[in-house]
Design a protein around this motif. Structure first.
Motif, PDB file in Angstrom:
ATOM      1  N   ALA A 189       0.809  -1.219   0.000  1.00 47.77           N
ATOM      2  CA  ALA A 189       0.000   0.000   0.000  1.00 47.77           C
ATOM      3  C   ALA A 189       0.841   1.268   0.000  1.00 47.77           C
ATOM      4  O   ALA A 189       0.336   2.355  -0.329  1.00 47.77           O
ATOM      5  CB  ALA A 189      -0.935  -0.002   1.216  1.00 47.77           C
ATOM      6  N   ASP A 190       2.120   1.152   0.355  1.00 46.30           N
ATOM      7  CA  ASP A 190       3.000   2.321   0.400  1.00 46.30           C
ATOM      8  C   ASP A 190       3.585   2.658  -0.966  1.00 46.30           C
ATOM      9  O   ASP A 190       4.099   3.758  -1.160  1.00 46.30           O
ATOM     10  CB  ASP A 190       4.158   2.080   1.379  1.00 46.30           C
ATOM     11  N   ILE A 191       3.544   1.720  -1.905  1.00 49.97           N
ATOM     12  CA  ILE A 191       4.216   1.892  -3.195  1.00 49.97           C
ATOM     13  C   ILE A 191       3.441   2.879  -4.063  1.00 49.97           C
ATOM     14  O   ILE A 191       2.232   2.759  -4.241  1.00 49.97           O
ATOM     15  CB  ILE A 191       4.353   0.534  -3.918  1.00 49.97           C
ATOM     16  N   ASP A 192       4.164   3.845  -4.621  1.00 51.98           N
ATOM     17  CA  ASP A 192       3.541   4.872  -5.459  1.00 51.98           C
ATOM     18  C   ASP A 192       3.498   4.493  -6.935  1.00 51.98           C
ATOM     19  O   ASP A 192       2.574   4.877  -7.651  1.00 51.98           O
ATOM     20  CB  ASP A 192       4.302   6.197  -5.323  1.00 51.98           C
ATOM     21  N   VAL A 193       4.505   3.758  -7.392  1.00 54.93           N
ATOM     22  CA  VAL A 193       4.633   3.403  -8.805  1.00 54.93           C
ATOM     23  C   VAL A 193       5.051   1.943  -8.895  1.00 54.93           C
ATOM     24  O   VAL A 193       5.986   1.520  -8.209  1.00 54.93           O
ATOM     25  CB  VAL A 193       5.687   4.283  -9.521  1.00 54.93           C
ATOM     26  N   VAL A 194       4.392   1.173  -9.757  1.00 61.59           N
ATOM     27  CA  VAL A 194       4.666  -0.254  -9.914  1.00 61.59           C
ATOM     28  C   VAL A 194       5.101  -0.520 -11.354  1.00 61.59           C
ATOM     29  O   VAL A 194       4.344  -0.268 -12.291  1.00 61.59           O
ATOM     30  CB  VAL A 194       3.421  -1.104  -9.583  1.00 61.59           C
ATOM     31  N   GLY A 211      13.581  -6.607 -18.048  1.00 65.42           N
ATOM     32  CA  GLY A 211      13.677  -6.266 -16.629  1.00 65.42           C
ATOM     33  C   GLY A 211      14.403  -4.978 -16.312  1.00 65.42           C
ATOM     34  O   GLY A 211      14.018  -4.239 -15.399  1.00 65.42           O
ATOM     35  N   LEU A 212      15.482  -4.668 -17.044  1.00 60.58           N
ATOM     36  CA  LEU A 212      16.244  -3.456 -16.749  1.00 60.58           C
ATOM     37  C   LEU A 212      15.452  -2.199 -17.102  1.00 60.58           C
ATOM     38  O   LEU A 212      15.635  -1.138 -16.498  1.00 60.58           O
ATOM     39  CB  LEU A 212      17.576  -3.483 -17.493  1.00 60.58           C
ATOM     40  N   PHE A 213      14.542  -2.306 -18.050  1.00 58.68           N
ATOM     41  CA  PHE A 213      13.722  -1.166 -18.430  1.00 58.68           C
ATOM     42  C   PHE A 213      12.746  -0.797 -17.316  1.00 58.68           C
ATOM     43  O   PHE A 213      12.409   0.374 -17.137  1.00 58.68           O
ATOM     44  CB  PHE A 213      12.974  -1.455 -19.731  1.00 58.68           C
ATOM     45  N   THR A 214      12.268  -1.782 -16.555  1.00 52.09           N
ATOM     46  CA  THR A 214      11.404  -1.456 -15.411  1.00 52.09           C
ATOM     47  C   THR A 214      12.188  -0.672 -14.363  1.00 52.09           C
ATOM     48  O   THR A 214      11.640   0.211 -13.699  1.00 52.09           O
ATOM     49  CB  THR A 214      10.788  -2.713 -14.766  1.00 52.09           C
ATOM     50  N   MET A 215      13.473  -0.984 -14.227  1.00 48.96           N
ATOM     51  CA  MET A 215      14.304  -0.293 -13.252  1.00 48.96           C
ATOM     52  C   MET A 215      14.564   1.158 -13.666  1.00 48.96           C
ATOM     53  O   MET A 215      14.477   2.075 -12.850  1.00 48.96           O
ATOM     54  CB  MET A 215      15.621  -1.049 -13.075  1.00 48.96           C
ATOM     55  N   VAL A 216      14.867   1.355 -14.949  1.00 45.35           N
ATOM     56  CA  VAL A 216      15.095   2.714 -15.437  1.00 45.35           C
ATOM     57  C   VAL A 216      13.837   3.557 -15.288  1.00 45.35           C
ATOM     58  O   VAL A 216      13.901   4.727 -14.888  1.00 45.35           O
ATOM     59  CB  VAL A 216      15.573   2.692 -16.903  1.00 45.35           C
ATOM     60  N   GLU A 217      12.668   2.989 -15.580  1.00 46.05           N
ATOM     61  CA  GLU A 217      11.433   3.752 -15.445  1.00 46.05           C
ATOM     62  C   GLU A 217      11.154   4.076 -13.978  1.00 46.05           C
ATOM     63  O   GLU A 217      10.682   5.181 -13.668  1.00 46.05           O
ATOM     64  CB  GLU A 217      10.263   2.992 -16.056  1.00 46.05           C
ATOM     65  N   LEU A 277       8.407   0.225  -7.128  1.00 48.05           N
ATOM     66  CA  LEU A 277       8.757  -1.193  -7.200  1.00 48.05           C
ATOM     67  C   LEU A 277       9.113  -1.546  -8.636  1.00 48.05           C
ATOM     68  O   LEU A 277       8.367  -1.242  -9.563  1.00 48.05           O
ATOM     69  CB  LEU A 277       7.595  -2.050  -6.715  1.00 48.05           C
ATOM     70  N   SER A 278      10.263  -2.166  -8.817  1.00 48.82           N
ATOM     71  CA  SER A 278      10.712  -2.648 -10.123  1.00 48.82           C
ATOM     72  C   SER A 278      10.841  -4.162 -10.056  1.00 48.82           C
ATOM     73  O   SER A 278      11.564  -4.697  -9.214  1.00 48.82           O
ATOM     74  CB  SER A 278      12.065  -2.004 -10.482  1.00 48.82           C
ATOM     75  N   HIS A 279      10.146  -4.842 -10.973  1.00 46.72           N
ATOM     76  CA  HIS A 279      10.044  -6.304 -10.923  1.00 46.72           C
ATOM     77  C   HIS A 279      10.622  -6.908 -12.194  1.00 46.72           C
ATOM     78  O   HIS A 279      10.519  -6.335 -13.278  1.00 46.72           O
ATOM     79  CB  HIS A 279       8.567  -6.682 -10.771  1.00 46.72           C
ATOM     80  N   GLY A 280      11.247  -8.065 -12.031  1.00 40.51           N
ATOM     81  CA  GLY A 280      11.757  -8.806 -13.174  1.00 40.51           C
ATOM     82  C   GLY A 280      11.245 -10.230 -13.177  1.00 40.51           C
ATOM     83  O   GLY A 280      11.095 -10.861 -12.118  1.00 40.51           O
ATOM     84  N   ASN A 281      10.961 -10.723 -14.385  1.00 36.95           N
ATOM     85  CA  ASN A 281      10.455 -12.087 -14.577  1.00 36.95           C
ATOM     86  C   ASN A 281      11.325 -12.766 -15.614  1.00 36.95           C
ATOM     87  O   ASN A 281      11.548 -12.224 -16.700  1.00 36.95           O
ATOM     88  CB  ASN A 281       9.003 -12.012 -15.060  1.00 36.95           C
ATOM     89  N   SER A 312      11.799 -17.309 -12.903  1.00 40.57           N
ATOM     90  CA  SER A 312      12.613 -16.580 -11.941  1.00 40.57           C
ATOM     91  C   SER A 312      11.968 -15.238 -11.662  1.00 40.57           C
ATOM     92  O   SER A 312      11.705 -14.460 -12.582  1.00 40.57           O
ATOM     93  CB  SER A 312      14.029 -16.372 -12.491  1.00 40.57           C
ATOM     94  N   GLN A 313      11.710 -14.944 -10.402  1.00 41.61           N
ATOM     95  CA  GLN A 313      11.047 -13.704 -10.012  1.00 41.61           C
ATOM     96  C   GLN A 313      11.959 -12.889  -9.102  1.00 41.61           C
ATOM     97  O   GLN A 313      12.505 -13.409  -8.127  1.00 41.61           O
ATOM     98  CB  GLN A 313       9.737 -14.003  -9.285  1.00 41.61           C
ATOM     99  N   ALA A 314      12.120 -11.609  -9.432  1.00 37.44           N
ATOM    100  CA  ALA A 314      12.985 -10.745  -8.639  1.00 37.44           C
ATOM    101  C   ALA A 314      12.298  -9.406  -8.414  1.00 37.44           C
ATOM    102  O   ALA A 314      11.652  -8.864  -9.322  1.00 37.44           O
ATOM    103  CB  ALA A 314      14.328 -10.542  -9.342  1.00 37.44           C
ATOM    104  N   VAL A 315      12.445  -8.873  -7.220  1.00 34.38           N
ATOM    105  CA  VAL A 315      11.759  -7.643  -6.811  1.00 34.38           C
ATOM    106  C   VAL A 315      12.769  -6.673  -6.214  1.00 34.38           C
ATOM    107  O   VAL A 315      13.553  -7.055  -5.338  1.00 34.38           O
ATOM    108  CB  VAL A 315      10.661  -7.940  -5.777  1.00 34.38           C
ATOM    109  N   THR A 316      12.770  -5.436  -6.697  1.00 36.35           N
ATOM    110  CA  THR A 316      13.580  -4.379  -6.096  1.00 36.35           C
ATOM    111  C   THR A 316      12.664  -3.219  -5.738  1.00 36.35           C
ATOM    112  O   THR A 316      11.716  -2.911  -6.455  1.00 36.35           O
ATOM    113  CB  THR A 316      14.678  -3.882  -7.054  1.00 36.35           C
TER     114      THR A 316
END
Length: 384
Positions: A272-277, A335-341, A362-366, A372-376
């Motif tokens: 609930a604290d996350i502003d952008v997913v 996945g890296l594009f989610t991190m840049v955004e 939150l930046s997620h990779g699949n 394989s699931q990764a969350v930053t």
């Protein structure tokens, strides 16, 4: 208590380029251009980089070839091979290495000319699996179609709800000057598009583009003296349950259910604290599954959660604000594009698509077929 170095490292440089898929550039050239742009964005030079965490789909030795091409002699190299989740995993390892003093500035980079170099042909690699190969699946699409069919059967999810994901992504892409695909897209357009693997039409499937992305990470004390607003890494976790889709025990539940709670605990935040997913939306079912597995709605409620423009601009939860893999870019590994955004949003530099007051992203990779699931989780200095 987690030993993760919460907020002690940050992304200080970020760049994407080559999404327009113009022929003539190799994957290495695209990677290098994005890398140099990210390093310059950080106010650094290649000589300042002493960690290179790189991925090239066609080069198993990219840990050596990328530093050579860039003229860098790093103290550390890393080349995780988990597909689209590799970059979130690399950010986790970079944070640990930087905090331990093993290096001072890490470049995480990826490039692909998948569209222009291969004429749009996509092949899903990996060791053949004897229980799947005889049926000649058109993977990865067939694997994701299985998950979509199961979710529809088990929870009453509809094709219209899947289409909502694609429509929302297009609306965000229309606000992004870098997005590959723009224009009007309706639910009827998605449903009436060419069927690829039932129930997924071509508009339920990610793009095939070129593209490269890169980020630079360093320790927080140094980050504050660099020109860009730091995006601090607050939590990072990953989990892997399988390689082939036939080995996944429940087609509606992914390893993100295991990775996400660890990342939230490290960051000291809740969904609930996350502003952008920023999710890895290779297919419309991905967004629905991952919103559930990351805790934004109960299992089985993802289809209803995304209905009525809930994740589109102006909706209750900003998801894939660059247009995602469905409408912005998908050069093999996204996945890296989610991190840049995520970083772009936290810097407040996203232009028309900017989410007002974004402090936590939150930046997620699949990787693989829901494998394989990764969350930053990143934040501004206001949430440290």
């Amino acid at each position: 208590m987690s030993g993760f170095p919460r907020g002690r490292t940050a992304i200080v440089g970020a760049a994407v380029l080559g999404i327009d898929s113009r022929p003539g550039f190799s994957a290495m050239e695209l990677l290098a251009k994005a890398s140099l742009a990210a390093i310059a964005d950080a106010g650094l030079t290649p000589a300042d980089i002493d960690g290179v965490f790189s991925t090239l789909s066609e080069d198993p030795f990219s840990a050596m070839s990328v530093p050579e091409y860039l003229g860098i002699r790093p103290k550390m190299v890393e080349t995780t091979r988990t597909g689209g989740s590799a970059f979130q995993i690399q950010a986790m390892w970079a944070a640990l290495a930087l905090d331990a003093g093993l290096c001072d500035a890490v470049l995480i980079c990826y490039g692909s000319n998948q569209r222009s170099g291969a004429g749009g042909l996509v092949r899903s690699g990996g060791t053949p699996f004897p229980y799947e190969a005889p049926y000649k699946p058109r993977n990865p699409t067939t694997a994701y179609a299985l998950a979509a069919q199961r979710h529809m059967h088990q929870y009453g999810t509809t094709r219209e709800q899947l289409a909502e994901v694609a429509v929302a992504a297009r609306k965000w892409a229309n606000l992004n000057p870098d997005a590959f695909m723009k224009g009007d897209l309706s639910i009827d357009d998605v449903l009436g598009a060419r069927m690829v693997s039932d129930p997924l039409t071509v508009r339920d499937c990610c793009l095939v583009t070129d593209g490269a992305a890169a980020v630079v990470m360093t320790r927080a004390d140094r980050a504050r003296d660099l020109p860009q607003k730091p995006a601090y890494l607050l939590g990072a976790a990953n989990a892997t349950w399988h390689r082939n889709i036939s080995a996944l025990a429940d087609l509606t539940v992914t390893a993100a259910t295991e990775a996400a709670p660890r990342a939230y605990a490290q960051a000291g935040v809740a969904p609930a604290d996350i502003d952008v997913v920023e999710l890895y939306d290779a297919f419309t079912i991905n967004t629905i599954l991952f919103l559930e597995d990351l805790g934004f709605c109960p299992k089985g409620e993802g289809g209803r959660f995304v209905a009525d423009g809930a994740i589109a601009p102006g909706g209750r939860l900003p998801v894939n604000t660059n247009g995602g893999g469905l409408s912005c870019a998908h050069p093999g590994m996204y996945g890296l594009f989610t991190m840049v955004e995520a970083v772009t949003q936290l810097r407040g530099l996203a232009g028309e698509r900017q989410v007002s007051g974004a402090k936590l992203a939150l930046s997620h990779g699949n990787g693989g077929v829901l494998s394989s699931q990764a969350v930053t989780i990143f934040g501004t200095d206001e949430v440290l």
